[in-house]
Design an enzyme around this catalytic site. Structure first.
Site, PDB file in Angstrom:
ATOM      1  N   ASP A  76      29.266   6.099   8.118  1.00  0.00           N
ATOM      2  CA  ASP A  76      30.100   7.041   7.377  1.00  0.00           C
ATOM      3  C   ASP A  76      29.173   8.048   6.716  1.00  0.00           C
ATOM      4  O   ASP A  76      28.013   7.771   6.464  1.00  0.00           O
ATOM      5  CB  ASP A  76      31.071   6.369   6.384  1.00  0.00           C
ATOM      6  CG  ASP A  76      30.449   5.325   5.490  1.00  0.00           C
ATOM      7  OD1 ASP A  76      29.243   5.401   5.186  1.00  0.00           O
ATOM      8  OD2 ASP A  76      31.206   4.425   5.047  1.00  0.00           O
ATOM      9  N   HIS A 115      25.003   4.523   6.570  1.00  0.00           N
ATOM     10  CA  HIS A 115      25.849   5.071   5.501  1.00  0.00           C
ATOM     11  C   HIS A 115      25.103   6.276   4.930  1.00  0.00           C
ATOM     12  O   HIS A 115      24.152   6.117   4.167  1.00  0.00           O
ATOM     13  CB  HIS A 115      26.069   4.025   4.400  1.00  0.00           C
ATOM     14  CG  HIS A 115      26.862   2.833   4.837  1.00  0.00           C
ATOM     15  ND1 HIS A 115      28.197   2.914   5.182  1.00  0.00           N
ATOM     16  CD2 HIS A 115      26.526   1.531   4.995  1.00  0.00           C
ATOM     17  CE1 HIS A 115      28.639   1.714   5.520  1.00  0.00           C
ATOM     18  NE2 HIS A 115      27.652   0.853   5.416  1.00  0.00           N
ATOM     19  N   ASN A 159      21.130  -6.696  10.745  1.00  0.00           N
ATOM     20  CA  ASN A 159      21.888  -5.512  10.325  1.00  0.00           C
ATOM     21  C   ASN A 159      21.507  -5.116   8.899  1.00  0.00           C
ATOM     22  O   ASN A 159      21.437  -5.971   8.013  1.00  0.00           O
ATOM     23  CB  ASN A 159      23.384  -5.870  10.383  1.00  0.00           C
ATOM     24  CG  ASN A 159      24.312  -4.688  10.245  1.00  0.00           C
ATOM     25  OD1 ASN A 159      24.200  -3.718  10.999  1.00  0.00           O
ATOM     26  ND2 ASN A 159      25.236  -4.756   9.293  1.00  0.00           N
ATOM     27  N   GLU A 183      27.801   0.913  10.988  1.00  0.00           N
ATOM     28  CA  GLU A 183      28.778   1.112   9.896  1.00  0.00           C
ATOM     29  C   GLU A 183      28.788   2.573   9.457  1.00  0.00           C
ATOM     30  O   GLU A 183      28.793   2.885   8.264  1.00  0.00           O
ATOM     31  CB  GLU A 183      28.423   0.224   8.689  1.00  0.00           C
ATOM     32  CG  GLU A 183      28.302  -1.254   9.011  1.00  0.00           C
ATOM     33  CD  GLU A 183      28.001  -2.118   7.790  1.00  0.00           C
ATOM     34  OE1 GLU A 183      28.079  -1.626   6.641  1.00  0.00           O
ATOM     35  OE2 GLU A 183      27.690  -3.298   7.987  1.00  0.00           O
ATOM     36  N   GLU A 201      21.429  -7.413   5.530  1.00  0.00           N
ATOM     37  CA  GLU A 201      20.914  -6.854   4.264  1.00  0.00           C
ATOM     38  C   GLU A 201      19.951  -7.761   3.514  1.00  0.00           C
ATOM     39  O   GLU A 201      20.104  -8.000   2.319  1.00  0.00           O
ATOM     40  CB  GLU A 201      22.112  -6.473   3.370  1.00  0.00           C
ATOM     41  CG  GLU A 201      23.038  -5.474   4.048  1.00  0.00           C
ATOM     42  CD  GLU A 201      24.285  -5.139   3.220  1.00  0.00           C
ATOM     43  OE1 GLU A 201      24.463  -5.690   2.131  1.00  0.00           O
ATOM     44  OE2 GLU A 201      25.089  -4.318   3.699  1.00  0.00           O
TER      45      GLU A 201
HETATM   46  O1  G3I Z   1      41.317  -9.087  -0.569  1.00  0.00           O
HETATM   47  C1  G3I Z   1      41.112  -8.966  -1.968  1.00  0.00           C
HETATM   48  C2  G3I Z   1      42.420  -8.831  -2.700  1.00  0.00           C
HETATM   49  O2  G3I Z   1      43.158 -10.010  -2.503  1.00  0.00           O
HETATM   50  C3  G3I Z   1      42.144  -8.589  -4.179  1.00  0.00           C
HETATM   51  O3  G3I Z   1      43.340  -8.399  -4.849  1.00  0.00           O
HETATM   52  C4  G3I Z   1      41.259  -7.370  -4.345  1.00  0.00           C
HETATM   53  C5  G3I Z   1      40.906  -7.098  -5.806  1.00  0.00           C
HETATM   54  O4  G3I Z   1      39.570  -6.706  -5.958  1.00  0.00           O
HETATM   55  O5  G3I Z   1      40.065  -7.582  -3.647  1.00  0.00           O
HETATM   56  C6  G3I Z   1      40.272  -7.762  -2.252  1.00  0.00           C
HETATM   57  O6  G3I Z   1      39.013  -7.973  -1.653  1.00  0.00           O
HETATM   58  C7  G3I Z   1      38.199  -6.842  -1.513  1.00  0.00           C
HETATM   59  C8  G3I Z   1      37.864  -6.682  -0.050  1.00  0.00           C
HETATM   60  O7  G3I Z   1      36.935  -5.637   0.120  1.00  0.00           O
HETATM   61  C9  G3I Z   1      39.086  -6.383   0.816  1.00  0.00           C
HETATM   62  O8  G3I Z   1      39.658  -5.167   0.437  1.00  0.00           O
HETATM   63  C10 G3I Z   1      36.955  -7.042  -2.341  1.00  0.00           C
HETATM   64  O9  G3I Z   1      37.249  -7.029  -3.722  1.00  0.00           O
HETATM   65  C11 G3I Z   1      35.949  -5.950  -2.032  1.00  0.00           C
HETATM   66  O10 G3I Z   1      34.714  -6.289  -2.664  1.00  0.00           O
HETATM   67  C12 G3I Z   1      35.719  -5.866  -0.541  1.00  0.00           C
HETATM   68  O11 G3I Z   1      34.816  -4.800  -0.299  1.00  0.00           O
HETATM   69  C13 G3I Z   1      34.177  -4.826   0.935  1.00  0.00           C
HETATM   70  C14 G3I Z   1      32.675  -4.844   0.730  1.00  0.00           C
HETATM   71  O12 G3I Z   1      32.019  -4.802   1.998  1.00  0.00           O
HETATM   72  C15 G3I Z   1      32.237  -6.088  -0.031  1.00  0.00           C
HETATM   73  O13 G3I Z   1      30.888  -6.333   0.061  1.00  0.00           O
HETATM   74  C16 G3I Z   1      34.567  -3.592   1.720  1.00  0.00           C
HETATM   75  O14 G3I Z   1      35.945  -3.678   2.060  1.00  0.00           O
HETATM   76  C17 G3I Z   1      33.737  -3.477   3.005  1.00  0.00           C
HETATM   77  O15 G3I Z   1      33.949  -2.212   3.587  1.00  0.00           O
HETATM   78  C18 G3I Z   1      32.269  -3.593   2.663  1.00  0.00           C
HETATM   79  O16 G3I Z   1      31.538  -3.552   3.865  1.00  0.00           O
HETATM   80  C19 G3I Z   1      30.126  -3.579   3.729  1.00  0.00           C
HETATM   81  C20 G3I Z   1      29.562  -4.314   4.939  1.00  0.00           C
HETATM   82  O17 G3I Z   1      30.159  -5.578   5.094  1.00  0.00           O
HETATM   83  C21 G3I Z   1      28.042  -4.446   4.846  1.00  0.00           C
HETATM   84  N1  G3I Z   1      27.424  -3.173   4.624  1.00  0.00           N
HETATM   85  C22 G3I Z   1      27.954  -2.362   3.513  1.00  0.00           C
HETATM   86  C23 G3I Z   1      29.451  -2.195   3.671  1.00  0.00           C
HETATM   87  C24 G3I Z   1      30.005  -1.290   2.576  1.00  0.00           C
HETATM   88  O18 G3I Z   1      29.853  -1.849   1.307  1.00  0.00           O
END
Ligand code: G3I
Length: 300
Positions: free
Chosen positions: A235, A204, A167, A233, A127
């Site tokens: 969806d 996406h 990516n 990715e 990105e």
């Molecule tokens: O693990 C912590 C947890 O301990 C905490 O209590 C909680 C509270 O916010 O957060 C948890 O972490 C989260 C993590 O996902 C695991 O669930 C983060 O806040 C959250 O920001 C994170 O989001 C991820 C996101 O990337 C962050 O950029 C998504 O799961 C994940 O699906 C998403 O994936 C991205 C790709 O890497 C790149 N392309 C876009 C895609 C969708 O956004």
């Protein structure tokens, strides 16, 4: 074939999903994942904040949990991701200049050494572009415009056996500025011998709007530069069956489109969980979109 992975394999492709380590002991989740998919991406566990929480102290526990789960079941693994403006560890976020450049190089070397020879591909850089095709402003971009090629050269030296991918999202429509910006970078890298093997189109999509009619043109245009392409990715909000069918067919129509990965198993596992974007509902049942994808793969 009766599963997505086996159906994709009929044309030499894979069908993957993103996996969250925290869900692996949910047996509905892990049963579907192991049955249907043959490529696995860690949804968060191999990102910089997870793998280098303190500078030069690497932590692979969650990443290895996913890697071991997958490989014990005969599934391959894509690495995601090494250099990104988001999900940087706190210590990296306010760095700049040569300090950050060296930290990026050290991070790539540290993570790739751990997984050397084990992965199918790495999303080396994620990105890095704006919607208009210019470079995204970030601390990494601030270290100099050559940060992306330095990341790829570092990655090739660290593990010559793994495919190296760029990516991004919103690079599916061929007439979009961002698509053209990424295209020009890949073209430039290929012309100057900067090592790059693949482009990941995150895919996406928003349901209801139609699939970009030129999606296949985008895939074949990147491929014509001499790189593999993959949908990394996927969806689609509301799991539009026509869009799922269309994106699958577009990949099948391009010989260098090597595989498709959906970004989660059940709707309830998705980062867009309230938009019903995946192939299985919250109860783990196959949705109509699942059938449209499976049928397209079987018809290829
Ligand atoms: O693990 C912590 C947890 O301990 C905490 O209590 C909680 C509270 O916010 O957060 C948890 O972490 C989260 C993590 O996902 C695991 O669930 C983060 O806040 C959250 O920001 C994170 O989001 C991820 C996101 O990337 C962050 O950029 C998504 O799961 C994940 O699906 C998403 O994936 C991205 C790709 O890497 C790149 N392309 C876009 C895609 C969708 O956004």
């Amino acid at each position: 074939a009766t599963t997505l992975g086996a159906a994709a394999a009929q044309s030499g492709r894979y069908f993957g999903t993103a996996i969250a380590a925290s869900r692996l002991n949910d047996s509905t989740y892990s049963t579907i994942a192991a049955r249907e998919f043959n490529m696995i991406t860690a949804e968060n566990e191999m990102k910089p904040d997870a793998t280098e929480p303190n500078q030069n102290q690497f932590n692979f526990s969650a990443g290895d949990q996913i890697y071991n789960w997958a490989t014990q079941r005969g599934l391959k693994v894509r690495g995601h991701t090494l250099a990104w403006h988001a999900q940087q560890p706190g210590w990296m976020q306010n760095m700049g200049g040569s300090t950050l450049r060296n930290a990026m190089i050290n991070h790539i070397n540290g993570v790739m050494a751990h997984y050397k020879g084990k992965l199918a591909a790495w999303d080396v850089v994620n990105e890095a572009f704006n919607e208009d095709g210019s470079r995204r402003n970030s601390n990494l971009q601030g270290t100099g415009n050559d940060w992306i090629e330095v990341a790829f050269r570092t990655a090739r030296a660290a593990d010559p056996s793994v495919k190296l991918c760029y990516n991004d999202y919103n690079i599916e429509n061929w007439s979009y500025g961002k698509t053209q910006g990424v295209y020009r970078m890949i073209q430039d890298f290929k012309s100057r011998g900067v090592p790059i093997d693949c482009v990941g189109l995150q895919t996406h999509f928003t349901g209801g709007s139609s699939l970009p009619s030129n999606f296949q043109t985008t895939l074949s245009s990147f491929a014509a530069l001499g790189v593999d392409v993959a949908l990394t990715e996927v969806d689609v909000t509301n799991s539009s069956t026509s869009q799922y069918q269309g994106l699958t067919q577009a990949c099948l129509n391009v010989p260098r489109c090597i595989g498709i990965t959906v970004w989660g198993v059940r709707d309830s596992d998705s980062w867009r969980s309230n938009e019903s974007p995946l192939l299985f509902d919250g109860g783990g049942n196959k949705k109509a979109a699942y059938t449209s994808v499976l049928n397209a793969l079987n018809a290829a």
